[in-house]
Scaffold this active site. Sequence first.
Site, PDB file in Angstrom:
ATOM      1  N   ALA A   3      -4.109  16.001 -13.317  1.00 31.10           N
ATOM      2  CA  ALA A   3      -2.785  15.578 -12.956  1.00 31.10           C
ATOM      3  C   ALA A   3      -2.749  15.754 -11.216  1.00 31.10           C
ATOM      4  O   ALA A   3      -2.662  16.811 -10.906  1.00 31.10           O
ATOM      5  CB  ALA A   3      -1.822  16.725 -13.584  1.00 31.10           C
ATOM      6  N   TYR A   5      -4.162  13.811   1.063  1.00 25.87           N
ATOM      7  CA  TYR A   5      -4.677  13.890  -0.389  1.00 25.87           C
ATOM      8  C   TYR A   5      -5.818  14.598  -0.316  1.00 25.87           C
ATOM      9  O   TYR A   5      -6.101  15.274  -1.254  1.00 25.87           O
ATOM     10  CB  TYR A   5      -4.659  12.228  -0.760  1.00 25.87           C
ATOM     11  N   ALA A  21      -7.082   1.685   9.140  1.00 20.00           N
ATOM     12  CA  ALA A  21      -7.435   3.190   9.724  1.00 20.00           C
ATOM     13  C   ALA A  21      -7.895   3.893   8.747  1.00 20.00           C
ATOM     14  O   ALA A  21      -7.268   4.217   7.771  1.00 20.00           O
ATOM     15  CB  ALA A  21      -6.193   3.616  10.662  1.00 20.00           C
TER      16      ALA A  21
END
Length: 334
Positions: free
Chosen positions: A78, A145, A287
């Site tokens: 998750a 992330y 980028a």
Amino acid sequence: MSQGPLLITGGAGYIGSHTVRHLLDQHERVIVLDNLVFGHRDALPMDRVTFIEGEMADAVLIEKLFSEHKPEAVLHFAAFAYVGESVTDPLKYYRNNLAAPLTLLEAMQRHGCKRFIFSSTCATYGDPVRIPIDETHPQAPVNPYGASKWMLERVLRDCERAWGLKSVFLRYFNASGCHPSGEIGEDHNPETHLIPLVLQAATGHRPHITVFGTDYPTPDGTCIRDYIHVCDLASAHALALKYLREGGDTIAINLGTGRGFSVKEIIATAESVTGKTIPIVYGERRAGDPSELVADPALAAKVIGWKAAHLDPREHIESAWKWMNGPQGGRYAN
């Protein structure tokens, strides 16, 4: 043979649902926790799993889950995984990918559950300093992330030192492909992965595929990536579980094929598979896109006995095309 039920967080998502099927085929008992923000209830065989809809950060729910079901191990999928969004909304990613799992880990500590398999990512390495990338490569993530995944790896190592948690960090390269049955597949909204985007362009559900950059230092000027079939990822999780059950220590393991394919090669293969001409628009580089990301998967073979079985991206594309044109995938291709 199952030693206890397995808790799979995010088990209704892309990689999670494929892993659920693989574990069920190995006669494991499976509990799926998913909030269905990105997961899909119909990706799960509901008659064969215990499904709980809810949040990892819900301490009352998690405590009830552990008290009632007593999971032996946790396989944690998750997470939010949109790199661009993580840059514009980093707190969303740190809250979901880093803070929420702490509630889960606290429950594991209270209930003596000491096996954790973590869906990590090659994004923890950041811009590569050498190719292929092995597990000793420096970790210097370049977006929230990747940083959120790297930080949770650090938390898990600290938990090992503090209370004996044993973890396997499975650092995926480019997940792709779908279940050979065509029943479950790659079902993201929005979609950002190359192969489904290319196939959506082939069906006309997308006007074209954009190739970002044609001047990279690669043979055809486009980015090269290591594509790992989702069913191979699923089998790796089962082998990582076996490794922990046999007393293995915390370890990070790359999951990739060791082979790279360019964006142009993927598009050409998709045209061959579908028999369609895929419209292409060429754009500027994005980028943060490295020219090449390829795994050194040797440690996976050595430690958990895993090697990718699907080395040809044609297999990945064929399975994705089958799902997209089947009864389940058809409605998601729009």
